[in-house]
Design a protein around this motif. Structure first.
Motif, PDB file in Angstrom:
ATOM      1  N   THR A   1       0.829  -1.203   0.000  1.00 10.72           N
ATOM      2  CA  THR A   1       0.000   0.000   0.000  1.00 10.72           C
ATOM      3  C   THR A   1       0.862   1.250   0.000  1.00 10.72           C
ATOM      4  N   GLY A   2       1.927   1.232   0.818  1.00  9.10           N
ATOM      5  CA  GLY A   2       2.842   2.372   0.854  1.00  9.10           C
ATOM      6  C   GLY A   2       3.463   2.646  -0.504  1.00  9.10           C
ATOM      7  N   ASP A   3       3.833   1.583  -1.225  1.00 11.71           N
ATOM      8  CA  ASP A   3       4.426   1.749  -2.561  1.00 11.71           C
ATOM      9  C   ASP A   3       3.404   2.338  -3.535  1.00 11.71           C
ATOM     10  N   ILE A   4       2.162   1.880  -3.450  1.00 14.82           N
ATOM     11  CA  ILE A   4       1.116   2.367  -4.352  1.00 14.82           C
ATOM     12  C   ILE A   4       0.804   3.831  -4.074  1.00 14.82           C
ATOM     13  N   VAL A   5       0.745   4.198  -2.792  1.00 15.17           N
ATOM     14  CA  VAL A   5       0.466   5.590  -2.422  1.00 15.17           C
ATOM     15  C   VAL A   5       1.497   6.525  -3.048  1.00 15.17           C
ATOM     16  N   GLN A   6       2.747   6.138  -3.022  1.00 13.83           N
ATOM     17  CA  GLN A   6       3.805   6.977  -3.577  1.00 13.83           C
ATOM     18  C   GLN A   6       3.634   7.177  -5.085  1.00 13.83           C
ATOM     19  N   LYS A   7       3.050   6.198  -5.761  1.00 15.86           N
ATOM     20  CA  LYS A   7       2.900   6.276  -7.208  1.00 15.86           C
ATOM     21  C   LYS A   7       1.684   7.090  -7.645  1.00 15.86           C
ATOM     22  N   LEU A   8       0.729   7.299  -6.727  1.00 16.36           N
ATOM     23  CA  LEU A   8      -0.466   8.067  -7.072  1.00 16.36           C
ATOM     24  C   LEU A   8      -0.103   9.540  -7.259  1.00 16.36           C
ATOM     25  N   SER A   9      -0.577  10.136  -8.328  1.00 13.52           N
ATOM     26  CA  SER A   9      -0.240  11.530  -8.629  1.00 13.52           C
ATOM     27  C   SER A   9      -1.180  12.518  -7.942  1.00 13.52           C
ATOM     28  N   ASN A  10      -2.407  12.075  -7.650  1.00 13.72           N
ATOM     29  CA  ASN A  10      -3.395  12.953  -7.038  1.00 13.72           C
ATOM     30  C   ASN A  10      -3.291  12.876  -5.510  1.00 13.72           C
ATOM     31  N   MET A  11      -3.047  14.027  -4.860  1.00 14.91           N
ATOM     32  CA  MET A  11      -2.872  14.049  -3.413  1.00 14.91           C
ATOM     33  C   MET A  11      -4.130  13.590  -2.683  1.00 14.91           C
ATOM     34  N   ASP A  12      -5.299  13.957  -3.197  1.00 15.02           N
ATOM     35  CA  ASP A  12      -6.557  13.529  -2.564  1.00 15.02           C
ATOM     36  C   ASP A  12      -6.670  12.006  -2.556  1.00 15.02           C
ATOM     37  N   ASP A  13      -6.256  11.385  -3.675  1.00 20.05           N
ATOM     38  CA  ASP A  13      -6.292   9.921  -3.743  1.00 20.05           C
ATOM     39  C   ASP A  13      -5.329   9.304  -2.730  1.00 20.05           C
ATOM     40  N   LYS A  14      -4.173   9.928  -2.559  1.00 18.45           N
ATOM     41  CA  LYS A  14      -3.204   9.425  -1.585  1.00 18.45           C
ATOM     42  C   LYS A  14      -3.786   9.449  -0.183  1.00 18.45           C
ATOM     43  N   VAL A  15      -4.409  10.572   0.167  1.00 15.35           N
ATOM     44  CA  VAL A  15      -4.999  10.706   1.497  1.00 15.35           C
ATOM     45  C   VAL A  15      -6.128   9.698   1.693  1.00 15.35           C
ATOM     46  N   GLU A  16      -6.989   9.575   0.680  1.00 16.95           N
ATOM     47  CA  GLU A  16      -8.136   8.675   0.795  1.00 16.95           C
ATOM     48  C   GLU A  16      -7.700   7.217   0.881  1.00 16.95           C
TER      49      GLU A  16
END
Length: 217
Positions: free
Chosen positions: A181-196
């Motif tokens: 999950t941590g690796d996927i969060v880093q790859k997400l470009s949208n900050m809102d998606d990272k937080v969610e």
């Protein structure tokens, strides 16, 4: 001469900043020997936390914090005449930091204060439990969540059948899932998606813990 003084001052500030970060990590580490609902885990110590839990994290933060404090001193002593001043400030900072980090966990706190802490913690957990399903519209995230759902079902079956080997295997897989999950969060470009996604992971971990407690009663 003025330029040299500016450089020396800048290096002193840098060394104190490094020491301050070390003090913060060390102070928080002293409070992590007792279980908490939320941990602030430095990225470098995430594998340690996943493998060894809060005690491993606490020891890791003590080592990392102590290393940074000493590293700050090596920079300080190269430019400062009063070398002991650094350690005086470090001791004062550690005394204050450790007191602040552990103030909520003192054994002589009143029953009312402890009850309030439990209520806030339970309210946070209820908020995660009732947050509902989320749609990320991201194939990698959707697959990742589907993997959790499949693992959750296997875990439930293992608990029902009291298959300890299967239960342990599922718990190890959950740790790997959290790391991914941590690796996927880093790859997400949208900050809102990272937080969610971070919040949604918390919901799933609470769901997992609720299931574990249900079958351990």
């Amino acid at each position: 001469m003025d330029k040299q003084k500016t450089v020396i001052t800048a290096r002193k500030v840098e060394s104190l900043a490094i020491g301050f970060i070390g003090i913060c990590l060390f102070s928080l580490g002293t409070s992590y020997f007792q279980e908490r609902f939320i941990y602030r885990v430095p990225r470098i110590l995430t594998p340690v936390f996943n493998l060894f839990g809060n005690v491993g994290l606490a020891i890791g933060m003590l080592i990392l914090g102590g290393g940074l404090i000493y590293y700050g001193f090596t920079k300080w002593k190269s430019v400062a005449e009063k070398k002991n001043l650094y350690w005086i400030l470090a001791v004062i900072g550690l005394a204050a930091g450790i007191a602040l980090a552990n103030i909520n966990f003192k054994p002589n706190k009143s029953a009312d204060s402890m009850e309030n802490i439990d209520k806030r913690r339970e309210a946070e957990m209820d908020k995660f439990r009732n947050s509902g399903e989320l749609k990320f519209h991201n194939a990698q995230v959707d697959e990742h969540i589907a993997n959790y759902n499949a693992l959750y079902k296997r875990y439930e079956q293992s608990l029902k059948s009291k298959d300890e080997a299967a239960v342990t295997a599922c718990e190890l897989e959950l740790r790997e899932w959290v790391t991914k999950t941590g690796d996927i969060v880093q790859k997400l470009s949208n900050m809102d998606d990272k937080v969610e996604l971070g919040r949604y992971q918390a919901k799933l971990i609470v769901q997992w813990e609720d299931l574990r407690l249900k079958y351990s009663e």
